[in-house]
Design a protein around this motif. Structure first.
Motif, mmCIF file in Angstrom:
data_model
loop_
_atom_site.group_PDB
_atom_site.id
_atom_site.type_symbol
_atom_site.label_atom_id
_atom_site.label_comp_id
_atom_site.label_asym_id
_atom_site.label_seq_id
_atom_site.Cartn_x
_atom_site.Cartn_y
_atom_site.Cartn_z
ATOM 1 N N SER A 260 46.538 43.389 43.046
ATOM 2 C CA SER A 260 45.290 43.591 42.328
ATOM 3 C C SER A 260 44.569 42.268 42.080
ATOM 4 C CB SER A 260 45.533 44.350 41.035
ATOM 5 O OG SER A 260 46.338 43.596 40.154
ATOM 6 N N SER A 261 45.332 41.153 41.986
ATOM 7 C CA SER A 261 44.643 39.873 41.818
ATOM 8 C C SER A 261 43.896 39.498 43.090
ATOM 9 C CB SER A 261 45.627 38.770 41.422
ATOM 10 O OG SER A 261 46.560 38.534 42.454
ATOM 11 N N ASP A 262 44.440 39.900 44.253
ATOM 12 C CA ASP A 262 43.723 39.646 45.499
ATOM 13 C C ASP A 262 42.416 40.436 45.547
ATOM 14 O OD1 ASP A 262 45.655 37.914 46.382
ATOM 15 O OD2 ASP A 262 46.682 39.390 47.603
ATOM 16 N N MET A 263 42.385 41.610 44.951
ATOM 17 C CA MET A 263 41.161 42.410 44.928
ATOM 18 C C MET A 263 40.132 41.745 44.005
ATOM 19 S SD MET A 263 41.954 44.435 47.207
ATOM 20 C CE MET A 263 40.491 45.449 47.254
ATOM 21 N N TRP A 264 40.600 41.168 42.885
ATOM 22 C CA TRP A 264 39.696 40.409 42.009
ATOM 23 C C TRP A 264 39.093 39.255 42.804
ATOM 24 C CZ3 TRP A 264 37.737 40.645 37.073
ATOM 25 C CH2 TRP A 264 37.115 39.490 36.595
ATOM 26 N N SER A 265 39.931 38.542 43.525
ATOM 27 C CA SER A 265 39.463 37.405 44.329
ATOM 28 C C SER A 265 38.450 37.855 45.374
ATOM 29 C CB SER A 265 40.642 36.718 45.017
ATOM 30 O OG SER A 265 41.523 36.197 44.060
ATOM 31 N N THR A 266 38.693 39.001 45.974
ATOM 32 C CA THR A 266 37.754 39.535 46.968
ATOM 33 C C THR A 266 36.397 39.793 46.327
ATOM 34 O OG1 THR A 266 39.570 40.522 48.219
ATOM 35 C CG2 THR A 266 37.358 41.402 48.624
ATOM 36 N N GLY A 267 36.385 40.341 45.108
ATOM 37 C CA GLY A 267 35.130 40.562 44.389
ATOM 38 C C GLY A 267 34.392 39.260 44.129
ATOM 39 N N CYS A 268 35.136 38.222 43.730
ATOM 40 C CA CYS A 268 34.523 36.904 43.501
ATOM 41 C C CYS A 268 33.945 36.354 44.798
ATOM 42 C CB CYS A 268 35.548 35.932 42.937
ATOM 43 S SG CYS A 268 36.064 36.286 41.249
ATOM 44 N N ILE A 269 34.699 36.478 45.881
ATOM 45 C CA ILE A 269 34.243 35.953 47.171
ATOM 46 C C ILE A 269 32.988 36.677 47.643
ATOM 47 C CG2 ILE A 269 34.850 35.777 49.625
ATOM 48 C CD1 ILE A 269 37.774 35.219 48.601
ATOM 49 N N LEU A 270 32.950 38.001 47.494
ATOM 50 C CA LEU A 270 31.749 38.745 47.888
ATOM 51 C C LEU A 270 30.539 38.286 47.080
ATOM 52 C CD1 LEU A 270 33.142 42.362 48.366
ATOM 53 C CD2 LEU A 270 32.262 40.826 50.141
ATOM 54 N N ALA A 271 30.715 38.124 45.763
ATOM 55 C CA ALA A 271 29.614 37.664 44.912
ATOM 56 C C ALA A 271 29.176 36.263 45.330
ATOM 57 C CB ALA A 271 30.036 37.680 43.446
#
Length: 130
Positions: free
Chosen positions: A1-12
Motif C-alpha cells: 500500500s505504501s507503493d500505491m501512495w508513492s504512485t499517487g505522488c508520482i502521478l501528481a
C-alpha cells in the motif's frame, strides 16, 4: 500500500512538474501537508502513532498540530500545499485522473486500491488524443 501512495505522488508530480510534498526535513510538516492534500487522518490511525503531532478537536477528528506561522518559509509551504481535488482545476475531462490520484493518496492504507484495482481506473482507459 505504501507503493500505491508513492504512485499517487508520482502521478501528481508528473502532472504538475514539481514535487507534490515540498517539505523540509520535518516529519510533522510532512504530516500536515499530507492532511492538507488528502484530508484528515482517521482517529484510529492517528492514535497508533507515537507522536504528539495530533490535536483532537471537539468533533473527534484528529488534526495535525503544527506550530509554524504562515510567514515562516516552512509555514508557507504547508499553506501552499495543493489539495488533490485542485490539481487539474476546472478541466472536467481530467476528473478520472483526480479520482485515481485521490484513491492512491488515501491516508488509510487499507482504503487504497491494489495495483490490479488501480489498473482498472477509468483514467487508464481513456482514449489518447493523437
Amino acid at each position: 500500500s505504501s507503493d500505491m501512495w508513492s504512485t499517487g505522488c508520482i502521478l501528481a508530480e508528473c502532472y504538475t512538474g514539481t514535487l507534490f510534498f515540498q517539505c523540509q526535513d520535518d516529519d510533522v510538516q510532512h504530516l500536515k501537508m499530507m492532511e492538507q492534500a488528502a484530508g484528515p487522518f482517521p482517529a484510529a490511525f492517528a492514535a497508533k502513532w507515537q507522536t504528539n503531532a495530533f490535536q483532537y478537536h471537539l468533533e473527534g477528528a484528529p488534526r495535525v498540530l503544527w506550530g509554524l506561522d504562515e510567514e515562516h518559509r516552512a509555514g508557507a509551504m504547508v499553506r501552499n500545499q495543493r489539495r488533490v481535488q485542485d490539481l487539474v482545476g476546472h478541466r472536467q475531462h481530467l476528473s478520472p485522473f483526480v479520482e485515481l490520484v485521490q484513491a492512491l493518496l488515501q491516508i488509510d492504507p487499507t482504503l487504497r486500491p491494489t495495483p490490479a484495482q488501480a489498473l482498472g481506473s477509468a483514467f487508464l482507459h481513456m482514449p489518447v488524443a493523437e
